[in-house]
Write an enzyme that holds these catalytic residues in place. Structure first.
Site, PDB file in Angstrom:
ATOM      1  N   CYS A 185       0.801  -1.240   0.000  1.00  7.95           N
ATOM      2  CA  CYS A 185       0.000   0.000   0.000  1.00  7.95           C
ATOM      3  C   CYS A 185       0.834   1.291   0.000  1.00  7.95           C
ATOM      4  CB  CYS A 185      -0.984   0.014   1.152  1.00  7.95           C
ATOM      5  SG  CYS A 185      -1.183  -1.525   2.032  1.00  7.95           S
ATOM      6  N   ARG A 214       7.174 -10.839   5.905  1.00  6.54           N
ATOM      7  CA  ARG A 214       6.700 -10.565   7.270  1.00  6.54           C
ATOM      8  C   ARG A 214       7.442 -11.496   8.210  1.00  6.54           C
ATOM      9  NH1 ARG A 214       0.195  -9.809   6.033  1.00  6.54           N
ATOM     10  NH2 ARG A 214       0.535  -8.206   4.436  1.00  6.54           N
ATOM     11  N   GLN A 232       1.120 -11.646  -3.011  1.00 13.09           N
ATOM     12  CA  GLN A 232      -0.345 -11.582  -3.035  1.00 13.09           C
ATOM     13  C   GLN A 232      -0.835 -11.113  -4.396  1.00 13.09           C
ATOM     14  OE1 GLN A 232      -1.175  -8.799   0.163  1.00 13.09           O
ATOM     15  NE2 GLN A 232      -1.879 -10.473   1.455  1.00 13.09           N
ATOM     16  N   ASP A 234      -2.393  -8.593  -4.944  1.00  5.80           N
ATOM     17  CA  ASP A 234      -2.757  -7.378  -4.220  1.00  5.80           C
ATOM     18  C   ASP A 234      -3.142  -6.259  -5.188  1.00  5.80           C
ATOM     19  OD1 ASP A 234      -3.095  -5.827  -1.994  1.00  5.80           O
ATOM     20  OD2 ASP A 234      -0.971  -5.333  -1.755  1.00  5.80           O
ATOM     21  N   HIS A 236      -4.840  -1.940  -5.052  1.00  2.00           N
ATOM     22  CA  HIS A 236      -5.462  -0.843  -4.317  1.00  2.00           C
ATOM     23  C   HIS A 236      -6.279  -0.018  -5.286  1.00  2.00           C
ATOM     24  CE1 HIS A 236      -2.142  -2.035  -1.661  1.00  2.00           C
ATOM     25  NE2 HIS A 236      -3.057  -1.847  -0.740  1.00  2.00           N
ATOM     26  N   LYS A 315     -14.747  -2.816   6.709  1.00  2.00           N
ATOM     27  CA  LYS A 315     -14.259  -3.853   5.793  1.00  2.00           C
ATOM     28  C   LYS A 315     -15.308  -4.928   5.607  1.00  2.00           C
ATOM     29  CE  LYS A 315     -12.225  -6.521   9.533  1.00  2.00           C
ATOM     30  NZ  LYS A 315     -11.237  -7.468   9.996  1.00  2.00           N
ATOM     31  N   HIS A 362      -8.216  -1.480  -0.112  1.00  2.11           N
ATOM     32  CA  HIS A 362      -7.247  -2.580  -0.193  1.00  2.11           C
ATOM     33  C   HIS A 362      -8.043  -3.810  -0.601  1.00  2.11           C
ATOM     34  CE1 HIS A 362      -4.389  -0.415   2.584  1.00  2.11           C
ATOM     35  NE2 HIS A 362      -5.522   0.058   3.046  1.00  2.11           N
TER      36      HIS A 362
END
Ligand SMILES: [Zn+2]
Length: 488
Positions: A185, A214, A232, A234, A236, A315, A362
């Site tokens: 992000c 992580r 991911q 991923d 945005h 969310k 996200h």
């Protein structure tokens, strides 16, 4: 009450003086328990002992060795039986076991929690990624490529330095502290603000297959389900507040389309404003009502977890169920009012005089590819559908005399874009077929004198239990293509 049991006395003595101690009674038995309990044992219609083993009292080696027993109970024996079958099946399907049998991936102590994908595992990963890229193409996403290492100042702006530092790999370069990205992000915020933005550009859907790290505790690492290095699907979405409903609806449709292909059932839950929220109540209210509209429009049942949202935005939680009815969290759909503030993101609206702040969404559909490979491997029990399969076909020559013909066939099918191998072991046809089944090839192609003479192959499909059909190589390729195209 518990004087006869030294362990219970020990526990009670360690409790704070003024703490209430709960005990439950069931007939003659009275025992320490936080509860709740079922009212009486007539509710226990079916039960089984799941495991029993010796263990040290309180997990300390110097203490007494006791027996630990796990049991499970169901209201009827049918449901117990179903549960035990699923547990048995889950053991068989463990992705670590199947991953080894199919040579998909390995772990090595030289890099704990980081997976080595072997060629066949990489095939599956690449297919999943290509699938998502095609979906992005169809749904108006743009892919970006962003760095892995960032100065700590970025993580200070994003808030990760304050709230997520323990989970990050932080080190020094040229005497300055830097951090490996645990999320994409902040990098995407930098891309958004690298030049002035106009409302005409919104919604901006930015996708990233960046590598994330992580620092999970070594004790928590488990196969592909908990790793330190992952990727991911991923993305945005930067949009105007008025576009939230349409964007969320688009993401929900995206999730539904993808999960249908995998055969996942799923459930939806909306988490709303928590007590410790940041920002303006009106913004939250407007966003939540748009999320509710989008959920209503998707036609699936959903429920609300009041006050369970993150402090920076509401969310939608998506729980998926695999073939063994186990629940996973893969997809993310999280609104964020805070990051655009932290990064001072703005765009020029119709009235160019005053700037407005975008909302950030996200979102991920598969979640981490690593974890999704594990879930799919167990979900399919190792029997990959043709479009995802790392072993789509294998050619078994009746004898070494037909190796040259086998090579020709392989070349043709390979050029058509399918993963095809040749069994060069020289074993009997029966043994080759059995071994091909063991690693779940979708198709087994027998070649010998007849086939070589007519330019054909004898096709045996994994799902057809050995039925053979003799067809031309072109016809086999046509069938493979048809099956791959039909997965949607
Ligand atoms: Zn994000």
């Amino acid at each position: 009450m518990f004087a006869e049991n030294q362990f219970k006395v020990e526990m009670i003595n360690e409790l704070p003086e003024n703490m209430a101690i709960a005990v439950y009674r069931c007939g003659d038995l009275v025992d320490l328990c936080r509860g709740p309990h079922i009212p009486n044992t007539s509710f226990v219609r079916a039960f089984a002992c799941i495991s029993a083993s010796s263990s040290y009292w309180r997990g300390k080696e110097e203490r007494e060795s006791l027996q630990r027993v796990y049991g499970v109970s169901f209201p009827d024996s049918k449901r117990l039986k179903e549960y035990l079958c699923l547990m048995e099946e889950a053991k068989e399907r463990d992705h670590r076991k199947l991953g080894q049998a199919q040579e998909l991936f390995i772990f090595n102590k030289v890099s704990p929690g980081c997976c080595f994908f072997l060629p066949h595992g990489a095939r599956v990963l690449n297919k999943l990624k290509a699938f998502m890229q095609q979906e992005y193409w169809d749904r108006g996403y743009e892919e970006v490529v962003t760095p892995n290492v960032y100065n700590m100042s970025l993580w200070e702006t994003s808030g990760h330095a304050a709230n997520y530092r323990d989970n990050m790999f932080v080190f020094e370069i040229d005497g300055k502290e830097v951090g490996l990205k645990p999320m994409n992000c902040p990098g995407h915020c930098e891309i958004f603000r690298h030049r002035p933005r106009s409302y005409r550009e919104l919604p901006l859907r930015m996708a990233d297959f960046g590598v994330l790290h992580r620092n999970e505790a070594s004790g928590a690492l488990a196969g592909l389900t908990r790793v330190r290095r992952f990727v991911q699907d991923d993305a945005h979405i930067f949009c105007r507040e008025s576009q939230v409903k349409d964007e969320v609806e688009g993401v929900l449709k995206f999730i539904d389309d993808v999960y249908k292909i995998f055969g996942f059932e799923y459930e939806l839950e909306l988490s709303t404003r928590p007590d410790n929220y940041l920002g303006v109540v009106e913004t939250w209210n407007r966003a939540e009502s748009q999320l509710k509209e989008a959920l209503g429009a998707c036609g699936k049942p959903w429920k609300v977890n009041e006050g369970d949202g993150a402090f920076y935005g509401p969310k939608i939680d998506i729980g998926v169920f695999d073939a063994l009815k186990r629940k996973f969290q893969c997809a993310t759909l999280q609104l964020d009012f805070q990051l655009p503030i932290n990064f001072k993101l703005t765009y020029a609206p119709e009235d160019e005089g005053k700037h407005e702040r975008p909302v950030m969404i996200h979102r991920a559909i598969l979640g981490s590819f690593e974890r999704m490979v594990a879930i799919l491997l167990e979900h399919y029990g190792g029997k990959w559908p043709l479009w995802l399969s790392p072993r789509q076909a294998i050619i078994c020559p009746a004898s070494s005399d037909w190796l040259e013909y086998a090579e020709q066939v392989r070349g043709k099918i390979h050029r058509a874009g399918f993963h095809v191998d040749i069994d060069k072991s020289g074993k009997s046809m029966g043994k080759m077929v059995a071994e091909a089944h063991k690693v779940s090839y979708n198709y087994i192609l027998g070649v010998g004198q007849d086939e070589a003479g007519s330019g054909e192959v004898s096709v045996r499909a994994r799902h057809s239990k050995g039925a053979l059909s003799k067809i031309s190589v072109d016809e086999a390729i046509r069938r493979f293509r048809e099956e791959v195209a039909a997965f949607k």
